[in-house]
Design an enzyme around this catalytic site. Structure first.
Site, PDB file in Angstrom:
ATOM      1  N   THR A 120      25.199 -24.160  68.626  1.00  0.00           N
ATOM      2  CA  THR A 120      25.564 -24.151  67.364  1.00  0.00           C
ATOM      3  C   THR A 120      27.194 -24.294  66.872  1.00  0.00           C
ATOM      4  OG1 THR A 120      25.995 -21.834  66.505  1.00  0.00           O
ATOM      5  CG2 THR A 120      23.352 -22.478  66.704  1.00  0.00           C
TER       6      THR A 120
ATOM      7  N   TRP B 158      25.079 -18.666  58.691  1.00  0.00           N
ATOM      8  CA  TRP B 158      23.809 -18.832  59.099  1.00  0.00           C
ATOM      9  C   TRP B 158      23.383 -18.631  60.638  1.00  0.00           C
ATOM     10  CZ3 TRP B 158      22.350 -23.203  62.062  1.00  0.00           C
ATOM     11  CH2 TRP B 158      23.473 -23.967  62.289  1.00  0.00           C
TER      12      TRP B 158
ATOM     13  N   LEU C  85      21.287 -37.726  68.636  1.00  0.00           N
ATOM     14  CA  LEU C  85      22.496 -37.431  67.938  1.00  0.00           C
ATOM     15  C   LEU C  85      22.172 -36.558  66.638  1.00  0.00           C
ATOM     16  CD1 LEU C  85      25.697 -37.441  67.546  1.00  0.00           C
ATOM     17  CD2 LEU C  85      25.517 -38.814  65.653  1.00  0.00           C
ATOM     18  N   GLY C  86      22.247 -35.300  66.605  1.00  0.00           N
ATOM     19  CA  GLY C  86      22.332 -34.224  65.428  1.00  0.00           C
ATOM     20  C   GLY C  86      23.072 -34.514  64.511  1.00  0.00           C
TER      21      GLY C  86
ATOM     22  N   TYR D 142      16.880 -27.937  69.391  1.00  0.00           N
ATOM     23  CA  TYR D 142      18.032 -28.042  68.525  1.00  0.00           C
ATOM     24  C   TYR D 142      19.164 -26.923  68.959  1.00  0.00           C
ATOM     25  CZ  TYR D 142      16.216 -24.155  65.367  1.00  0.00           C
ATOM     26  OH  TYR D 142      15.895 -23.027  64.699  1.00  0.00           O
TER      27      TYR D 142
ATOM     28  N   TYR E 151      20.115 -32.200  54.683  1.00  0.00           N
ATOM     29  CA  TYR E 151      21.147 -32.330  55.082  1.00  0.00           C
ATOM     30  C   TYR E 151      21.999 -33.183  54.178  1.00  0.00           C
ATOM     31  CZ  TYR E 151      19.024 -31.173  59.813  1.00  0.00           C
ATOM     32  OH  TYR E 151      18.261 -30.348  60.656  1.00  0.00           O
TER      33      TYR E 151
ATOM     34  N   LEU F 203      23.857 -26.803  72.032  1.00  0.00           N
ATOM     35  CA  LEU F 203      25.306 -26.513  72.446  1.00  0.00           C
ATOM     36  C   LEU F 203      25.665 -25.084  71.921  1.00  0.00           C
ATOM     37  CD1 LEU F 203      27.126 -29.893  71.889  1.00  0.00           C
ATOM     38  CD2 LEU F 203      26.287 -29.139  74.079  1.00  0.00           C
TER      39      LEU F 203
ATOM     40  N   GLU G  53      31.417 -37.862  75.024  1.00  0.00           N
ATOM     41  CA  GLU G  53      31.143 -36.784  76.148  1.00  0.00           C
ATOM     42  C   GLU G  53      29.733 -36.468  76.386  1.00  0.00           C
ATOM     43  OE1 GLU G  53      33.948 -33.450  75.855  1.00  0.00           O
ATOM     44  OE2 GLU G  53      32.119 -32.004  76.483  1.00  0.00           O
TER      45      GLU G  53
ATOM     46  N   GLU H 188       9.620 -29.026  58.802  1.00  0.00           N
ATOM     47  CA  GLU H 188      10.786 -28.541  59.407  1.00  0.00           C
ATOM     48  C   GLU H 188      10.931 -26.878  59.520  1.00  0.00           C
ATOM     49  OE1 GLU H 188      14.148 -29.840  56.975  1.00  0.00           O
ATOM     50  OE2 GLU H 188      15.667 -28.852  57.820  1.00  0.00           O
TER      51      GLU H 188
END
Ligand SMILES: NC(=O)c1ccc[n+]([C@@H]2O[C@H](COP(=O)([O-])OP(=O)(O)OC[C@H]3O[C@@H](n4cnc5c(N)ncnc54)[C@H](OP(=O)(O)O)[C@@H]3O)[C@@H](O)[C@H]2O)c1
Length: 326
Positions: free
Chosen positions: A224, A230, A23-24, A219, A58, A222, A282, A120
């Site tokens: 973004t 950004w 999960l992001g 990353y 984040y 889907l 989903e 990162e």
């Protein structure tokens, strides 16, 4: 290849393994309510997610940590079932700052190790507490990068038991080679987290990474959140794609599920972000169907070589990674 939910980890070259879906957890702080991230991580654990992708940047690692602690206390999972990836931000590349940055992450998470810690971005910024340092005219304040020195500080963190596996993110081939060819290299990077989805399939970088036993983590799988602040929104929305939707119809799946299945079926880890329970569920339901070889090829042919995440504001940094072909 048919990947089942029960068998959805891929081996890493250091002997560990990574769940193929995570999960992001990046969400614009201004658009997210306090508690949304923790609630989403808890729901995700109940659904079966074991991998969480986060970062100090984040501003919600404490919520991820609260959710994990709660689920461990409930007896739903054990610490060793969870795979957490944290990230070293650009203002902490100076070797003396690496371990304190990781310790800050561990403190927020209330954990004593992370499973994966990655650089990162390959670009170093002015060291300090200002995460986006600029001068009075708005000009970005950079710092001379020494990626090998940063890497050695990460190796020391692994030796100290603070992290199980080491990786990178947004590294191009030259930057990967810099680490791989470093004299005295103790630990190879085991993952490279980069943008990857049907409109940006990364064929060359993927091939290079496979040759070097580096697992690619996709990353924005889907396409973004399409925040124009950004994201390059000149490319059409991925999930409106005609082919992805028609394949979805065939398999009674959504375009999102087809996009995720495409990547996992070729051994690429996906970390879709959603804080909506029905979408979290989903996005995990991608283990009960399989795309044919021909369908995989036709999805690959959607590649436009155009990034949603260009990071153009930093294109004058000497280590800006996206000037190179790959
Ligand atoms: N290393 C890096 O430089 C880097 C860069 C970018 C991202 N990342 C990581 O990768 C993760 C994922 O990338 P991302 O957040 O850019 O984009 P993404 O996962 O491609 O897309 C997220 C967006 O899609 C929506 N969404 C999720 N599931 C959906 C579904 N089934 N149907 C329709 N819409 C759906 C989400 O909204 P809702 O939340 O409203 O559902 C959100 O707006 C991030 O969270 C972060 O952990 C890393």
């Amino acid at each position: 290849m048919y990947l089942s939910a029960a068998n959805h980890r891929i081996p890493l070259s250091d002997g560990n393994s990574i769940p193929i879906i995570g999960l992001g957890t990046f969400s614009e702080p201004a658009l997210t309510k306090k508690g949304d991230c923790a609630a989403s991580v808890k729901i995700a654990i109940d659904i079966g997610y074991r991998h969480f992708d986060g970062a100090h940047l984040y501003q919600n690692e404490n919520e991820v940590g609260d959710a994990i602690s709660e689920k461990i206390a409930e007896g739903k999972v054990k610490r060793e079932d969870i795979f957490y990836c944290g990230k070293l931000w650009a203002t902490n590349h100076v070797p003396e700052m690496v371990r304190p940055a990781l310790e800050r992450t561990l403190k927020s998470l209330k954990l004593d190790y992370v499973d994966l810690y990655i650089i990162e971005v390959p670009m170093a910024f002015k060291p300090g507490n200002e995460v986006y340092p600029r001068d009075e005219n708005g000009k970005w304040l950079y710092h001379k990068s020494d990626l090998c020195a940063t890497w050695e500080a990460l190796e020391a963190c692994k030796d100290a038991g603070l992290v199980k596996s080491l990786g990178v993110s947004n590294f191009n081939r030259r930057q990967l080679e810099l680490i791989l060819n470093k004299p005295g290299l103790k630990y190879k990077p085991v993952t490279n987290q980069v943008e990857c989805h049907p409109y940006f399939t990364q064929p060359k970088l993927l091939k290079f990474c496979r040759q070097h036993d580096i697992v690619v983590v996709a990353y924005s799988p889907l396409g973004t959140s399409r925040n124009p602040l950004w994201v390059n929104v000149s490319s059409p929305p991925l999930l409106n794609d005609v082919l992805l939707n028609s394949l979805g119809k065939k398999y009674r799946k959504t375009a999102a599920q087809v996009a995720l299945r495409f990547n996992i079926q070729r051994g690429v880890v996906v970390i879709p972000k959603s804080f909506k329970p029905e979408r979290i569920k989903e996005n995990f339901q991608i283990f009960d169907f399989s795309l044919t070889e021909e369908e995989m090829k036709s999805i690959e042919a959607l590649n436009t070589n155009i990034r949603f995440v260009e990071l153009l504001m930093w294109c004058d940094h000497p280590e800006y990674p996206f000037h190179d072909e790959y």
